[in-house]
Design a protein around this motif. Structure first.
Motif, PDB file in Angstrom:
ATOM      1  N   LEU A  90      16.763  34.630  34.831  1.00  0.00           N
ATOM      2  CA  LEU A  90      17.769  34.972  35.844  1.00  0.00           C
ATOM      3  C   LEU A  90      17.530  34.279  37.182  1.00  0.00           C
ATOM      4  N   TYR A 113      18.178  30.539  37.048  1.00  0.00           N
ATOM      5  CA  TYR A 113      19.609  30.293  36.868  1.00  0.00           C
ATOM      6  C   TYR A 113      20.333  30.419  38.207  1.00  0.00           C
ATOM      7  N   ALA A 114      20.027  31.485  38.940  1.00  0.00           N
ATOM      8  CA  ALA A 114      20.682  31.688  40.241  1.00  0.00           C
ATOM      9  C   ALA A 114      20.340  30.562  41.208  1.00  0.00           C
ATOM     10  N   GLN A 122      22.975  36.650  44.010  1.00  0.00           N
ATOM     11  CA  GLN A 122      22.481  36.464  42.652  1.00  0.00           C
ATOM     12  C   GLN A 122      23.391  37.171  41.648  1.00  0.00           C
ATOM     13  N   TRP A 150      25.180  35.393  38.560  1.00  0.00           N
ATOM     14  CA  TRP A 150      24.893  35.855  37.196  1.00  0.00           C
ATOM     15  C   TRP A 150      26.160  36.306  36.485  1.00  0.00           C
ATOM     16  N   TYR A 191      27.133  35.267  32.776  1.00  0.00           N
ATOM     17  CA  TYR A 191      27.405  36.200  31.675  1.00  0.00           C
ATOM     18  C   TYR A 191      28.814  35.970  31.126  1.00  0.00           C
ATOM     19  N   LEU A 238      24.411  33.460  29.706  1.00  0.00           N
ATOM     20  CA  LEU A 238      23.386  34.483  29.881  1.00  0.00           C
ATOM     21  C   LEU A 238      23.651  35.682  28.973  1.00  0.00           C
ATOM     22  N   ALA A 295      24.431  43.393  39.505  1.00  0.00           N
ATOM     23  CA  ALA A 295      23.512  42.710  38.595  1.00  0.00           C
ATOM     24  C   ALA A 295      22.992  43.664  37.522  1.00  0.00           C
TER      25      ALA A 295
END
Length: 226
Positions: free
Chosen positions: A25, A28-29, A87, A91, A95, A100, A132
């Motif tokens: 995570l 990725y952010a 974030q 995310w 998703y 993700l 999140a």
């Protein structure tokens, strides 16, 4: 002595792997941060995040400077609300695209469903934003777990090692401390929760967890006494 009526659970190291957060995570952010800020610079939510970053830094910042600060905060694992909010937005995009999937330990859905079926109210308290939190539990390989939860708490209620945070949670739940069980892998969080009157249990899911002997402990949810 009152029976447990609600369980409040941490995420990292408790329901989900620490490695998922730190190795999937967070990177990725960070990798998508500048592109996301550029693409959504005019969005009200992003404007508010940039404003809040400048307030915390106590100086005017260009969007590029704010991005640098946010990247630095990610590297330092800072528990700051504007970072967590950003974030969460990034995310959500990951998703939605299928890049993700939210990680939970295999026993997590089993025991969340069992406790829910027993009539216990389930809540999440994590330093990650509420958005999140919902993404992690809403996009797991075991399906959408969010219907099992009655509510979510993040840093807006206070820091996780502060007693006042757990007092605010109790006020929100309208329950006595002895009616609420808090699950976490972090001893200092459990200390704060216990001082606020909550029952506690420390999850020792891997060798990195430092056991606090004065709290009940379990290696997985099967060992949690409710």
């Amino acid at each position: 002595m009152s029976a447990i009526k609600a369980i409040v659970t941490d995420i990292e190291g408790t329901t989900s792997s620490i490695d998922f957060v730190h190795q999937t995570l967070f990177p990725y952010a960070k990798a998508h941060l500048r592109a996301f800020l550029s693409a959504h610079a005019q969005d009200e939510a992003v404007q508010q995040i940039l404003h809040d970053v400048a307030q915390i830094e106590a100086r005017e910042l260009t969007p590029d400077q704010a991005a640098t600060v946010l990247e630095q905060w990610i590297g330092e694992d800072r528990k700051l609300t504007p970072l967590k909010s950003l974030q969460g937005l990034i995310w959500a995009q990951g998703y939605a695209s299928g890049e993700l999937k939210g990680h939970v330990y295999p026993d997590t859905p089993k025991y969340l469903r069992q406790w829910h079926a027993q009539g216990l109210k389930l809540y999440v308290y994590s330093s990650g934003s509420v958005a999140a939190q919902k993404l992690i539990f809403g996009h797991t390989e075991h399906g959408d777990l969010t219907p099992l939860f009655s509510g979510y708490f993040d840093t807006r209620v206070g820091a996780k090692r502060e007693v006042a945070s757990y007092q605010r949670i109790l006020e929100s739940l309208a329950l006595l401390g002895e009616e609420v069980l808090f699950l976490s892998d972090i001893g200092e969080e459990l200390d704060a929760a216990r001082e606020a009157g909550l029952k506690t249990c420390q999850l020792l899911r891997d060798d990195r967890a430092i056991a606090f002997a004065h709290h009940p402990s379990a290696h997985d949810f099967a060992g949690v006494k409710v």
